[in-house]
Motif scaffolding. Structure first.
Motif, PDB file in Angstrom:
ATOM      1  N   LYS A 179       0.809  -1.218   0.000  1.00 39.35           N
ATOM      2  CA  LYS A 179       0.000   0.000   0.000  1.00 39.35           C
ATOM      3  C   LYS A 179       0.843   1.270   0.000  1.00 39.35           C
ATOM      4  O   LYS A 179       0.442   2.298  -0.527  1.00 39.35           O
ATOM      5  CB  LYS A 179      -0.912   0.020   1.237  1.00 39.35           C
ATOM      6  CG  LYS A 179      -2.151  -0.840   1.141  1.00 39.35           C
ATOM      7  CD  LYS A 179      -2.998  -0.653   2.388  1.00 39.35           C
ATOM      8  CE  LYS A 179      -4.310  -1.413   2.281  1.00 39.35           C
ATOM      9  NZ  LYS A 179      -5.154  -1.239   3.496  1.00 39.35           N
TER      10      LYS A 179
ATOM     11  N   HIS B  89       1.000   6.904  -7.675  1.00 38.21           N
ATOM     12  CA  HIS B  89       0.869   7.380  -6.299  1.00 38.21           C
ATOM     13  C   HIS B  89      -0.361   6.691  -5.718  1.00 38.21           C
ATOM     14  O   HIS B  89      -1.487   7.024  -6.084  1.00 38.21           O
ATOM     15  CB  HIS B  89       0.698   8.901  -6.249  1.00 38.21           C
ATOM     16  CG  HIS B  89       1.807   9.669  -6.898  1.00 38.21           C
ATOM     17  ND1 HIS B  89       3.045   9.823  -6.318  1.00 38.21           N
ATOM     18  CD2 HIS B  89       1.864  10.322  -8.089  1.00 38.21           C
ATOM     19  CE1 HIS B  89       3.816  10.558  -7.112  1.00 38.21           C
ATOM     20  NE2 HIS B  89       3.128  10.865  -8.201  1.00 38.21           N
ATOM     21  N   LEU B  90      -0.167   5.730  -4.841  1.00 38.40           N
ATOM     22  CA  LEU B  90      -1.279   4.954  -4.310  1.00 38.40           C
ATOM     23  C   LEU B  90      -2.101   5.770  -3.314  1.00 38.40           C
ATOM     24  O   LEU B  90      -1.593   6.710  -2.692  1.00 38.40           O
ATOM     25  CB  LEU B  90      -0.751   3.671  -3.665  1.00 38.40           C
ATOM     26  CG  LEU B  90      -0.053   2.725  -4.658  1.00 38.40           C
ATOM     27  CD1 LEU B  90       0.488   1.503  -3.935  1.00 38.40           C
ATOM     28  CD2 LEU B  90      -1.006   2.299  -5.766  1.00 38.40           C
ATOM     29  N   PRO B  91      -3.392   5.416  -3.137  1.00 32.73           N
ATOM     30  CA  PRO B  91      -4.307   6.239  -2.331  1.00 32.73           C
ATOM     31  C   PRO B  91      -3.862   6.479  -0.895  1.00 32.73           C
ATOM     32  O   PRO B  91      -4.118   7.537  -0.329  1.00 32.73           O
ATOM     33  CB  PRO B  91      -5.613   5.423  -2.365  1.00 32.73           C
ATOM     34  CG  PRO B  91      -5.522   4.591  -3.582  1.00 32.73           C
ATOM     35  CD  PRO B  91      -4.076   4.271  -3.761  1.00 32.73           C
ATOM     36  N   GLY B  92      -3.190   5.504  -0.278  1.00 30.57           N
ATOM     37  CA  GLY B  92      -2.831   5.646   1.122  1.00 30.57           C
ATOM     38  C   GLY B  92      -1.560   6.416   1.388  1.00 30.57           C
ATOM     39  O   GLY B  92      -1.187   6.640   2.547  1.00 30.57           O
TER      40      GLY B  92
ATOM     41  N   GLU C 121       0.530  12.665   0.225  1.00 24.33           N
ATOM     42  CA  GLU C 121       0.523  13.375  -1.054  1.00 24.33           C
ATOM     43  C   GLU C 121       1.800  14.192  -1.229  1.00 24.33           C
ATOM     44  O   GLU C 121       2.240  14.875  -0.317  1.00 24.33           O
ATOM     45  CB  GLU C 121      -0.692  14.304  -1.115  1.00 24.33           C
ATOM     46  CG  GLU C 121      -0.840  15.013  -2.436  1.00 24.33           C
ATOM     47  CD  GLU C 121      -2.012  15.971  -2.445  1.00 24.33           C
ATOM     48  OE1 GLU C 121      -2.278  16.576  -3.494  1.00 24.33           O
ATOM     49  OE2 GLU C 121      -2.653  16.127  -1.386  1.00 24.33           O
TER      50      GLU C 121
END
Length: 454
Positions: free
Chosen positions: A114, A182-185, A188
């Protein structure tokens, strides 16, 4: 959701159809139709789904639309996928997307952590460039490794970014364009948003960066002329006190992944002090390898030629506690060497994915389990260098494999010898996409106690 009618007879085709519909959450019965591809474009690729069998991992689904249509019309026989520090570059059989028969759809899945971040590209290949064909053609007296490298280096000339990835592609190794994941978790990387949305934006041509300059350094010690970008970032109350930051592989940070707007934002927000940045061009691969592999001449030239030349126009501190050398890969090795060898001049080191295997490239071979160490680690263990006031920020990726191991070795040696070192690992590979955030984190850490004395 109602299952579509499967028009292609074998069981594998039916499973692939079913899997694609489930993962893409499509209501369109005809996979590969214009409406179906429109839905995929809206979602953006790769598709990201939870892994029901492992909550710590995600399933990524990659798709590619063959512009020539189905296999009856298209010359494409494989669509290899090159994912940074995931794809094995040392085989004739790297992963390839699979064509869904009688469609323009190519499809492949990957299970990944993740917290992973990385870049990738696709390589559509015709019959001429099918790796298994090259492998079958080898004779017993052929050098298989040399032939494989020749095949791979030629194959990647046709690599392309993912046209349905919403992130704008960025330059990577051999100046090819990569797409970003760029994975959601993940935290940013908002500092880089401007670049990610529009990487063709030339920071050096933007009038708001009037403090960015480009000079040429003719080194008599090294016998070569090269570019150096200078950036006087922020207003220093006393320019003679402002920190000096030397960024190796300066062409990367000036052109491929421009750092100027991020430095400006961090300075204006108070996360970094006003400072002078020198981005030193690596010139070419041969010169880079010569300069950045623990070369005393290179660092003597920096101290005796470049810094005095720059200081005539752009004053800065001579305090080693406020002087940073920063680099990645060979640059990470070079930065660490400079700090250890000349701590009275370079008192802060920012090393990312340092090539601490050098010069023993056997340490980088898959399956190496020896206790051998790189030259610089041996120097630390033999107490050639003393801790003093040197401050070190070191990073490496968990998916850099042998490189992670040699970074662990050096960090253990530094820690056991009482060096002041902060060590971080990121979930990723040998990737500028990972280095860029770590670069800012490292600068903030090394300069956190700096303040101008009015």
């Amino acid at each position: 959701m109602e299952s579509p009618t499967i028009k292609h007879g074998n069981a594998m085709t039916a499973v692939m159809h079913s899997n694609l519909l489930r993962i893409t959450q499509s209501s369109v019965s005809e996979i590969g139709s214009a409406l179906w591809w429109s839905e995929m474009e809206k979602q953006g690729l790769p598709l990201v789904n939870k892994n029901p069998s492992n909550k710590e991992n995600l399933i990524l689904t990659f798709l590619w639309r063959d512009p020539d249509g189905s296999e009856s019309h298209s010359p494409i026989k494989q669509v290899y996928i090159d994912i940074n520090c995931v794809t094995n570059h040392h085989t004739f059989s790297p992963p390839s997307l699979v064509r869904l028969p009688k469609t323009d759809v190519w499809y492949w899945q990957l299970e990944i952590e993740k917290s992973w971040r990385g870049s990738y590209r696709l390589i559509p290949a015709t019959e001429k460039w099918i790796g298994s064909n090259w492998e079958k053609a080898l004779h017993s007296n052929d050098d298989a490794r040399k032939m494989q490298r020749h095949w791979w280096r030629n194959l990647i000339k046709d690599a392309i970014p993912d046209p349905l990835n919403r992130q704008a592609p960025s330059a990577g190794s051999w100046s090819k364009k990569f797409s970003a994941i760029h994975l959601p978790g993940l935290m940013e990387q908002s500092l880089w948003q401007e670049f990610d949305l529009k990487p063709e934006f030339s920071e050096l041509e933007n009038k708001s960066f009037s403090d960015v300059g480009e000079v040429y350094w003719q080194s008599s010690i090294l016998g070569i002329r090269r570019r150096v970008w200078t950036y006087a970032c922020g207003k220093a109350s006393d320019p003679e006190q402002r920190p000096l930051v030397i960024l190796l592989d300066g062409d990367r940070w000036a052109k491929e992944m421009p750092v100027f707007s991020v430095l400006r934002e961090q300075t204006q927000s108070g996360h970094l002090p006003a400072a002078l940045y020198l981005l030193v061009d690596s010139v070419n691969g041969k010169q880079r390898e010569q300069d950045l592999t623990c070369s005393e001449d290179f660092w003597l030239a920096i101290q005796k030629e470049l810094i005095p030349q720059i200081k005539e126009e752009l004053p800065h501190t001579e305090n080693p506690a406020h002087t940073i050398v920063a680099g990645q890969s060979y640059g990470g090795l070079a930065a660490m060497f400079a700090g250890l060898k000349w701590p009275a001049r370079f008192g802060c080191v920012l090393s990312q994915s340092g090539s601490f295997w050098w010069p023993n490239n056997k340490l980088m071979r898959k399956g190496n389990n020896s206790d051998d160490k790189g030259w610089l680690t041996d120097q630390v263990l033999s107490e050639t260098y003393q801790p003093g006031r040197l401050k070190i920020f070191q990073q490496v990726g968990t998916r850099e494999y042998s490189l992670t191991r040699v970074n662990d070795q050096l960090n253990k040696a530094l820690t056991n010898k009482s060096f002041d070192v902060k060590y971080q690992k990121f979930v990723g590979g040998h990737d500028t996409l990972c280095w860029r955030e770590g670069l800012i984190t490292g600068l903030s850490y090394l300069l956190q106690n700096f303040s101008y004395q009015d």
